[in-house]
Design an enzyme around this catalytic site. Structure first.
Site, short mmCIF file in Angstrom:
data_model
loop_
_atom_site.label_atom_id
_atom_site.label_comp_id
_atom_site.label_asym_id
_atom_site.label_seq_id
_atom_site.Cartn_x
_atom_site.Cartn_y
_atom_site.Cartn_z
N GLU A 65 -26.16 42.05 -80.51
CA GLU A 65 -24.73 41.71 -80.54
C GLU A 65 -24.42 40.28 -81.03
OE1 GLU A 65 -23.33 42.63 -76.59
OE2 GLU A 65 -23.81 44.74 -76.78
N GLU A 81 -27.81 53.58 -78.25
CA GLU A 81 -27.18 53.61 -76.92
C GLU A 81 -26.09 54.67 -76.89
OE1 GLU A 81 -26.05 49.67 -75.62
OE2 GLU A 81 -27.86 48.77 -76.44
#
Ligand code: XIL
Length: 378
Positions: free
Chosen positions: A157, A262
């Site tokens: 991220e 994910e």
């Protein structure tokens, strides 16, 4: 004669498809030779307490990621103290069950203990100190599981939705250099390990372009990067399947594989548009944000099955670039979406329900996966 031969061929391939479809009963069988099928595993699972969850894991999955226990906060709570107890058990669990282990995650702004980027006097660590800590952390963690972890989410991220670098502490102190260093340190600690860049909201055009730029820059610097991990925390309205596909192709075009890392599909209303997956972005509980505590209405449940199925069709279509598809949890009751972004909701985001029964879409996925070939184009 020609028509007859065509008929024989058609019947032949249909029987072949039907036979293959009959053979595969589980996700792992259906995806054999295509890509790894994994799940994030929590502590109750890798310690064996959640027997129903473990049964599903063993039956359907051949890869695992630690949901939390390999994050910096868990492994390295204080500067001079590591705690590998849980991560060791997690890796033992995976090996005992013949599962591929993926490491998550080395450098991330969340679930990061305060000491890591601080000088201990209320200010930021100096660039030199932060580099040293990053190197020590990565060397210790990657080194410990060398040869046992197939690949690492090295940086998580780091790119904003508009494609710019996230203004994290790492960035504030070191600029984009921290990303290149993380990949360098990870490679030095285990030259055999695959290295990934992982992020959410990857279908957003700005993020897509930013990640492509980053991958190209890593390559330009001669650093190892094997795949981009697309988190794929999906909602019912967003992202569009074709936007997601565009990003998969853009990453592959930059010269890396694609991993769906994910995957979950929230059935609940989002507290705001384009919610992303930054764990710090939470919202207050409101009753209208939790409309289905006792089960989904049939229409919504059907739409959910279809959307989840469509994403799997997309992954199968691009099995030449996809090397792993990983669910973020095993059964609905385990999912972080029951407590994020709004705490105390009942969500239905995974492939197995709260009683660990496969949802109807699992059958569709297995059937579809069984009827496409295993050939990889590269
Ligand atoms: C989540 C876990 O599922 C939760 O249990 C934890 O409280 C917060 O983190 N992006 C990531 C994952 O890369 O590590 C996050 O996992 C979800 C968002």
């Amino acid at each position: 004669m020609k028509a007859f031969r065509a008929l024989v061929l058609a019947v032949g391939s249909l029987t072949w498809a039907a036979a293959a479809a009959q053979e595969a009963r589980t996700l792992r069988e259906a995806f054999e030779g295509k890509f790894l099928i994994g799940a994030a595993v929590n502590e109750r699972q890798f310690t064996g307490a959640d027997t129903a969850g473990v049964r599903v894991l063993k039956e359907h999955f051949n890869a695992v990621v630690a949901e939390n226990c390999m994050k910096c906060q868990s492994l390295h709570p204080e500067e001079n103290r590591y705690d590998f107890t849980r991560a060791d058990r997690f890796v033992d669990f995976a090996e005992k069950n013949g599962m591929t282990v993926i490491g998550h995650t080395l450098i991330w702004h969340s679930q990061l203990p305060d000491w890591f980027c601080s000088d201990g006097k209320g200010g930021n660590a100096s660039p030199e100190l932060l580099k040293r800590r990053m190197k020590e952390h990565i060397t210790a963690v990657v080194g410990r599981y060398k040869g046992r972890v197939k690949g690492w989410d090295v940086v998580n991220e780091a790119i904003e939705d508009n494609g710019s670098f996230r203004k994290s502490k790492f960035y504030e102190i070191l600029g984009p250099e921290y990303i290149y260093l993380a990949f360098q340190y990870a490679h030095e600690a285990d030259p055999e390990a695959e290295l990934y860049y992982n992020d959410y909201s990857m279908a957003n055009p700005g993020k897509r372009e930013g990640v492509v730029r980053l991958v190209k820059e890593l390559k330009r610097r001669g650093l190892r990067v094997d795949a981009v991990g697309m988190q794929a925390h999906l909602g019912m309205e967003w992202p569009p399947v074709d936007g997601f596909e565009k990003s998969m192709l853009a990453f592959a075009g930059a010269g890396v594989k694609v991993m769906i890392t994910e995957l979950d599909l929230s059935a609940l209303p989002a507290p705001r548009a384009n919610v992303g997956a930054n764990i710090a972005d939470t919202a207050e509980y409101r009753k209208e944000l939790n409309p289905y505590p006792d089960g989904l209405p049939k229409e919504l449940s059907d739409a959910w099955m279809e959307r989840m199925g469509d994403f799997f069709s997309l992954f199968l279509k691009h099995r030449d670039i996809v090397t792993r598809v990983n669910l973020w949890g095993v059964a609905d009751g385990d999912s972080w979406l029951n407590y994020w972004p709004v705490s105390g909701r009942t969500d239905y985001p995974l492939l197995f329900d709260r009683s660990h029964r496969p949802k109807p879409v699992v059958d569709r996925i297995i059937r579809e996966a069984s009827t496409v070939g295993t050939e990889k184009t590269n």
